[in-house]
Design an enzyme around this catalytic site. Structure first.
Site, PDB file in Angstrom:
ATOM      1  N   HIS A   1       0.843  -1.198   0.000  1.00  0.00           N
ATOM      2  CA  HIS A   1       0.000   0.000   0.000  1.00  0.00           C
ATOM      3  C   HIS A   1       0.877   1.246   0.000  1.00  0.00           C
ATOM      4  O   HIS A   1       1.822   1.344   0.761  1.00  0.00           O
ATOM      5  CB  HIS A   1      -0.917   0.013   1.231  1.00  0.00           C
ATOM      6  CG  HIS A   1      -2.112  -0.864   1.076  1.00  0.00           C
ATOM      7  ND1 HIS A   1      -3.272  -0.706   1.794  1.00  0.00           N
ATOM      8  CD2 HIS A   1      -2.335  -1.918   0.257  1.00  0.00           C
ATOM      9  CE1 HIS A   1      -4.151  -1.623   1.421  1.00  0.00           C
ATOM     10  NE2 HIS A   1      -3.602  -2.374   0.502  1.00  0.00           N
TER      11      HIS A   1
ATOM     12  N   PRO B   1      -4.093   0.371  18.799  1.00  0.00           N
ATOM     13  CA  PRO B   1      -3.799  -0.086  17.431  1.00  0.00           C
ATOM     14  C   PRO B   1      -3.985   0.965  16.331  1.00  0.00           C
ATOM     15  O   PRO B   1      -3.675   0.691  15.172  1.00  0.00           O
ATOM     16  CB  PRO B   1      -4.758  -1.268  17.224  1.00  0.00           C
ATOM     17  CG  PRO B   1      -5.818  -1.110  18.243  1.00  0.00           C
ATOM     18  CD  PRO B   1      -5.230  -0.363  19.385  1.00  0.00           C
TER      19      PRO B   1
ATOM     20  N   LYS C   1       1.270   0.018  15.176  1.00  0.00           N
ATOM     21  CA  LYS C   1       2.691  -0.054  15.566  1.00  0.00           C
ATOM     22  C   LYS C   1       3.086  -1.281  16.393  1.00  0.00           C
ATOM     23  O   LYS C   1       4.276  -1.604  16.475  1.00  0.00           O
ATOM     24  CB  LYS C   1       3.064   1.199  16.386  1.00  0.00           C
ATOM     25  CG  LYS C   1       3.112   2.463  15.562  1.00  0.00           C
ATOM     26  CD  LYS C   1       4.356   2.512  14.688  1.00  0.00           C
ATOM     27  CE  LYS C   1       4.281   3.543  13.609  1.00  0.00           C
ATOM     28  NZ  LYS C   1       4.223   3.023  12.258  1.00  0.00           N
TER      29      LYS C   1
HETATM   30  P1  RFL Z   1       1.827 -11.705  21.634  1.00  0.00           P
HETATM   31  O1  RFL Z   1       1.460 -11.801  20.179  1.00  0.00           O
HETATM   32  O2  RFL Z   1       0.797 -11.318  22.593  1.00  0.00           O
HETATM   33  O3  RFL Z   1       2.452 -13.112  22.018  1.00  0.00           O
HETATM   34  C1  RFL Z   1       2.721 -13.461  23.365  1.00  0.00           C
HETATM   35  C2  RFL Z   1       2.648 -14.968  23.481  1.00  0.00           C
HETATM   36  O4  RFL Z   1       3.068 -15.367  24.781  1.00  0.00           O
HETATM   37  C3  RFL Z   1       2.230 -16.432  25.225  1.00  0.00           C
HETATM   38  N1  RFL Z   1       2.340 -16.515  26.699  1.00  0.00           N
HETATM   39  C4  RFL Z   1       2.987 -17.513  27.358  1.00  0.00           C
HETATM   40  N2  RFL Z   1       3.621 -18.599  26.902  1.00  0.00           N
HETATM   41  C5  RFL Z   1       4.197 -19.410  27.830  1.00  0.00           C
HETATM   42  N3  RFL Z   1       4.138 -19.197  29.165  1.00  0.00           N
HETATM   43  C6  RFL Z   1       3.508 -18.117  29.668  1.00  0.00           C
HETATM   44  N4  RFL Z   1       3.466 -17.910  30.979  1.00  0.00           N
HETATM   45  C7  RFL Z   1       2.894 -17.209  28.736  1.00  0.00           C
HETATM   46  N5  RFL Z   1       2.184 -16.050  28.865  1.00  0.00           N
HETATM   47  C8  RFL Z   1       1.862 -15.648  27.618  1.00  0.00           C
HETATM   48  C9  RFL Z   1       0.861 -16.041  24.702  1.00  0.00           C
HETATM   49  O5  RFL Z   1      -0.018 -17.152  24.616  1.00  0.00           O
HETATM   50  C10 RFL Z   1       1.219 -15.490  23.327  1.00  0.00           C
HETATM   51  O6  RFL Z   1       1.194 -16.489  22.328  1.00  0.00           O
HETATM   52  O7  RFL Z   1       3.050 -10.680  21.831  1.00  0.00           O
HETATM   53  P2  RFL Z   1       4.249 -10.244  20.857  1.00  0.00           P
HETATM   54  O8  RFL Z   1       4.934 -11.456  20.260  1.00  0.00           O
HETATM   55  O9  RFL Z   1       5.026  -9.260  21.619  1.00  0.00           O
HETATM   56  O10 RFL Z   1       3.526  -9.517  19.607  1.00  0.00           O
HETATM   57  C11 RFL Z   1       2.880  -8.307  19.754  1.00  0.00           C
HETATM   58  C12 RFL Z   1       1.712  -8.202  18.757  1.00  0.00           C
HETATM   59  O11 RFL Z   1       0.921  -9.351  18.877  1.00  0.00           O
HETATM   60  C13 RFL Z   1       0.863  -6.939  18.980  1.00  0.00           C
HETATM   61  O12 RFL Z   1       1.675  -5.840  19.319  1.00  0.00           O
HETATM   62  C14 RFL Z   1       0.049  -6.557  17.728  1.00  0.00           C
HETATM   63  O13 RFL Z   1      -0.900  -7.531  17.429  1.00  0.00           O
HETATM   64  C15 RFL Z   1      -0.649  -5.199  17.929  1.00  0.00           C
HETATM   65  N6  RFL Z   1      -1.533  -4.822  16.804  1.00  0.00           N
HETATM   66  C16 RFL Z   1      -1.026  -4.275  15.644  1.00  0.00           C
HETATM   67  N7  RFL Z   1       0.300  -4.120  15.495  1.00  0.00           N
HETATM   68  C17 RFL Z   1       0.804  -3.642  14.316  1.00  0.00           C
HETATM   69  O14 RFL Z   1       2.026  -3.485  14.208  1.00  0.00           O
HETATM   70  N8  RFL Z   1      -0.002  -3.342  13.233  1.00  0.00           N
HETATM   71  C18 RFL Z   1      -1.352  -3.484  13.305  1.00  0.00           C
HETATM   72  O15 RFL Z   1      -2.031  -3.268  12.302  1.00  0.00           O
HETATM   73  C19 RFL Z   1      -1.909  -3.930  14.553  1.00  0.00           C
HETATM   74  N9  RFL Z   1      -3.250  -4.099  14.677  1.00  0.00           N
HETATM   75  C20 RFL Z   1      -2.912  -5.032  16.920  1.00  0.00           C
HETATM   76  C21 RFL Z   1      -3.754  -4.638  15.825  1.00  0.00           C
HETATM   77  C22 RFL Z   1      -3.468  -5.620  18.042  1.00  0.00           C
HETATM   78  C23 RFL Z   1      -4.830  -5.806  18.108  1.00  0.00           C
HETATM   79  N10 RFL Z   1      -5.322  -6.431  19.274  1.00  0.00           N
HETATM   80  C24 RFL Z   1      -6.191  -7.543  19.235  1.00  0.00           C
HETATM   81  C25 RFL Z   1      -4.670  -6.166  20.533  1.00  0.00           C
HETATM   82  C26 RFL Z   1      -5.120  -4.816  15.889  1.00  0.00           C
HETATM   83  C27 RFL Z   1      -5.667  -5.362  17.043  1.00  0.00           C
HETATM   84  C28 RFL Z   1      -7.157  -5.465  17.109  1.00  0.00           C
HETATM   85  C1  PHB Z   2      -5.518  -4.390  10.616  1.00  0.00           C
HETATM   86  O1  PHB Z   2      -5.844  -5.251  11.428  1.00  0.00           O
HETATM   87  O2  PHB Z   2      -5.509  -4.622   9.377  1.00  0.00           O
HETATM   88  C2  PHB Z   2      -5.106  -3.050  11.092  1.00  0.00           C
HETATM   89  C3  PHB Z   2      -5.242  -2.740  12.440  1.00  0.00           C
HETATM   90  C4  PHB Z   2      -4.877  -1.486  12.887  1.00  0.00           C
HETATM   91  C5  PHB Z   2      -4.388  -0.555  11.998  1.00  0.00           C
HETATM   92  C6  PHB Z   2      -4.243  -0.877  10.662  1.00  0.00           C
HETATM   93  C7  PHB Z   2      -4.596  -2.136  10.204  1.00  0.00           C
HETATM   94  O3  PHB Z   2      -4.059   0.698  12.419  1.00  0.00           O
END
Ligand code: RFL
Ligand code: PHB
Length: 402
Positions: free
Chosen positions: A73, A304, A308
């Site tokens: 994009h 979100p 980031k």
């Molecule tokens: P995670 O993905 O939460 O993974 C952590 C893992 O640790 C496990 N765990 C354990 N395992 C063993 N023993 C224990 N005691 C444990 N405790 C926990 C968990 O089961 C899990 O599998 O963290 P990590 O790897 O730091 O990754 C971070 C990302 O997942 C997060 O920052 C992003 O998803 C945030 N986010 C977005 N980030 C972006 O860069 N671009 C986006 O477009 C974006 N959109 C989003 C998002 C997060 C969202 N939600 C649901 C919070 C959109 C949404 C809606």
């Molecule tokens: C996505 O889940 O595609 C997503 C989430 C948050 C953003 C952008 C994209 O800011």
């Protein structure tokens, strides 16, 4: 008893990528994950990758499927006052762009690659204690899955040189660090008076680029996963209940918030997944004490709106992989000593950008008409000034140095 060089807690993007990068540098690790492989591969989350994240994945040999099915994009749309305003990334950032490629797909690519390379990723194995951070012999106690059942087999020990907690916001890494007085952990947090209701729908996206909309009724985001799958989000109250949001209500609300003067038609289709996510900003410092390190959501959370979170997780572990290699192989501690400070500079930049985007695009229920006008004035400024648009563009595609 098992032994490895680096014990990694959590098989999210941070933990899996760290394990992969360390393997490429000849360092052995074991990843412990509380949930099942099926669960982590299907947990719906991020979708937008910065240019730097794409570069890291490509350079480490993980770019093939991303380059085949990911969507490049070159801009986003800010929608307000019933009009759309495009922010063009390449012209404002010296040629940079972003990639839509779901976190679920990155996790699948990483798990497949770790297993193909003979890596140890132990699913349904919950770490229950991280010990000896201040000694030279740290230890993780974990509870592996009993054969044929869920987690709950007899407790086991994993000895290691270093523990890296990539266990997300609700993990045990940060509380373990916080309980060590010598670590001097500080924390900063902000909760927002709204949440996101996210849906995945089997319908072609109604736009070519993401739409971030501010409407009197609240924020809405149109994103996508593929040419036939849309990802949409709605601002809802923090205590919203999914039971109050049948599919028709979600589509009606999205339609109202995306409405423009001119032709825009929001396509509807079957909703295949629905969830509500609270919005929070959080940072802790330092991200290391002794032989215990934090990376990704374990150390920081962003709302979100700025896309980031995943990108920060990737930049943390990219720094850490190099720093740990120098330390464990070359005896040079400068990288690990500097890890927290280097990571936190980028983290605070992303915190500020995510906060700004969130405040500018959401309707705070406690805000008054004055606040609303200020947000609109800021959006109009971004839409009409190349200098203002450039600050959004360069933060969105990711700053390489901060
Ligand atoms: P995670 O993905 O939460 O993974 C952590 C893992 O640790 C496990 N765990 C354990 N395992 C063993 N023993 C224990 N005691 C444990 N405790 C926990 C968990 O089961 C899990 O599998 O963290 P990590 O790897 O730091 O990754 C971070 C990302 O997942 C997060 O920052 C992003 O998803 C945030 N986010 C977005 N980030 C972006 O860069 N671009 C986006 O477009 C974006 N959109 C989003 C998002 C997060 C969202 N939600 C649901 C919070 C959109 C949404 C809606
Ligand atoms: C996505 O889940 O595609 C997503 C989430 C948050 C953003 C952008 C994209 O800011």
């Amino acid at each position: 008893m098992t032994r490895t060089e680096v014990a990694i807690i959590g098989a999210g993007p941070a933990g899996l990528l760290l394990s992969h990068l360390l393997h490429q540098r000849g360092i052995d690790s074991v990843v412990l994950e509380a949930r099942s492989r099926e669960y982590v591969e299907h947990r719906q989350r991020a979708g937008m990758l910065e240019q730097g994240t794409v570069d890291v994945l490509r350079a480490s040999g993980l770019g093939d499927r991303m380059d085949r099915v990911g969507l490049v994009h070159h801009g986003i749309e800010l929608r307000f006052d019933r009009r759309g305003h495009r922010i063009d990334f390449p012209s404002l950032t010296g040629g940079k762009s972003v990639m839509v490629y779901a976190q679920t797909e990155i996790v699948k690519d990483l798990v497949a690659r770790r297993l193909a390379d003979g890596g140890a990723v132990l699913f349904e194995s919950e770490a229950v204690a991280l010990e000896g951070a201040e000694s030279d012999t740290p230890l993780v106690r974990f509870r592996p899955a009993a054969a044929g059942e869920g987690a709950g087999g007899p407790e086991q020990e994993l000895r290691c040189d270093v523990i890296v907690a990539c266990d997300g916001y609700h993990g045990i890494g940060r509380p373990t660090l916080a309980a060590l007085p010598a670590a001097g952990l500080r924390m900063w947090a902000r909760d927002y008076p709204f949440a996101w209701l996210g849906v995945l729908a089997d319908v072609a996206p109604s736009c070519d680029e993401l739409i971030y909309a501010r409407h009197e009724r609240g924020f809405a985001l149109h994103s996508m996963r593929s040419p036939s799958v849309s990802r949409l989000y709605l601002q809802v109250p923090p205590d919203a209940d999914l039971a109050d949001w049948p599919d028709e209500r979600i589509w009606d609300e999205l339609e109202a918030r995306f409405e423009v003067d001119g032709d825009f038609k929001l396509g509807r289709g079957p909703i295949t997944e629905k969830s509500i996510t609270p919005m929070r900003s959080f940072v802790c410092s330092p991200m290391r004490h002794g032989r215990l390190f934090l990376a990704g959501d374990a150390a920081h959370i962003v709302p979100p709106t700025g896309a980031k979170g995943l990108n920060l997780a990737v930049s943390d572990v990219t720094l850490l992989a190099t720093a740990l290699t120098r330390w464990l192989r070359g005896g040079d501690p400068s990288g690990v000593d500097n890890y927290s400070q280097a990571a936190l500079r980028r983290i605070w930049r992303a915190e500020h950008f995510s906060y700004l985007m969130t405040r500018m695009l959401h309707v705070d229920p406690a805000a008054d008409a004055f606040d609303h006008q200020l947000a609109l004035a800021q959006l109009r400024y971004i839409a009409s000034s190349a200098a203002a648009a450039a600050t959004i563009a360069e933060n969105y595609v990711g700053l390489t140095s901060v």
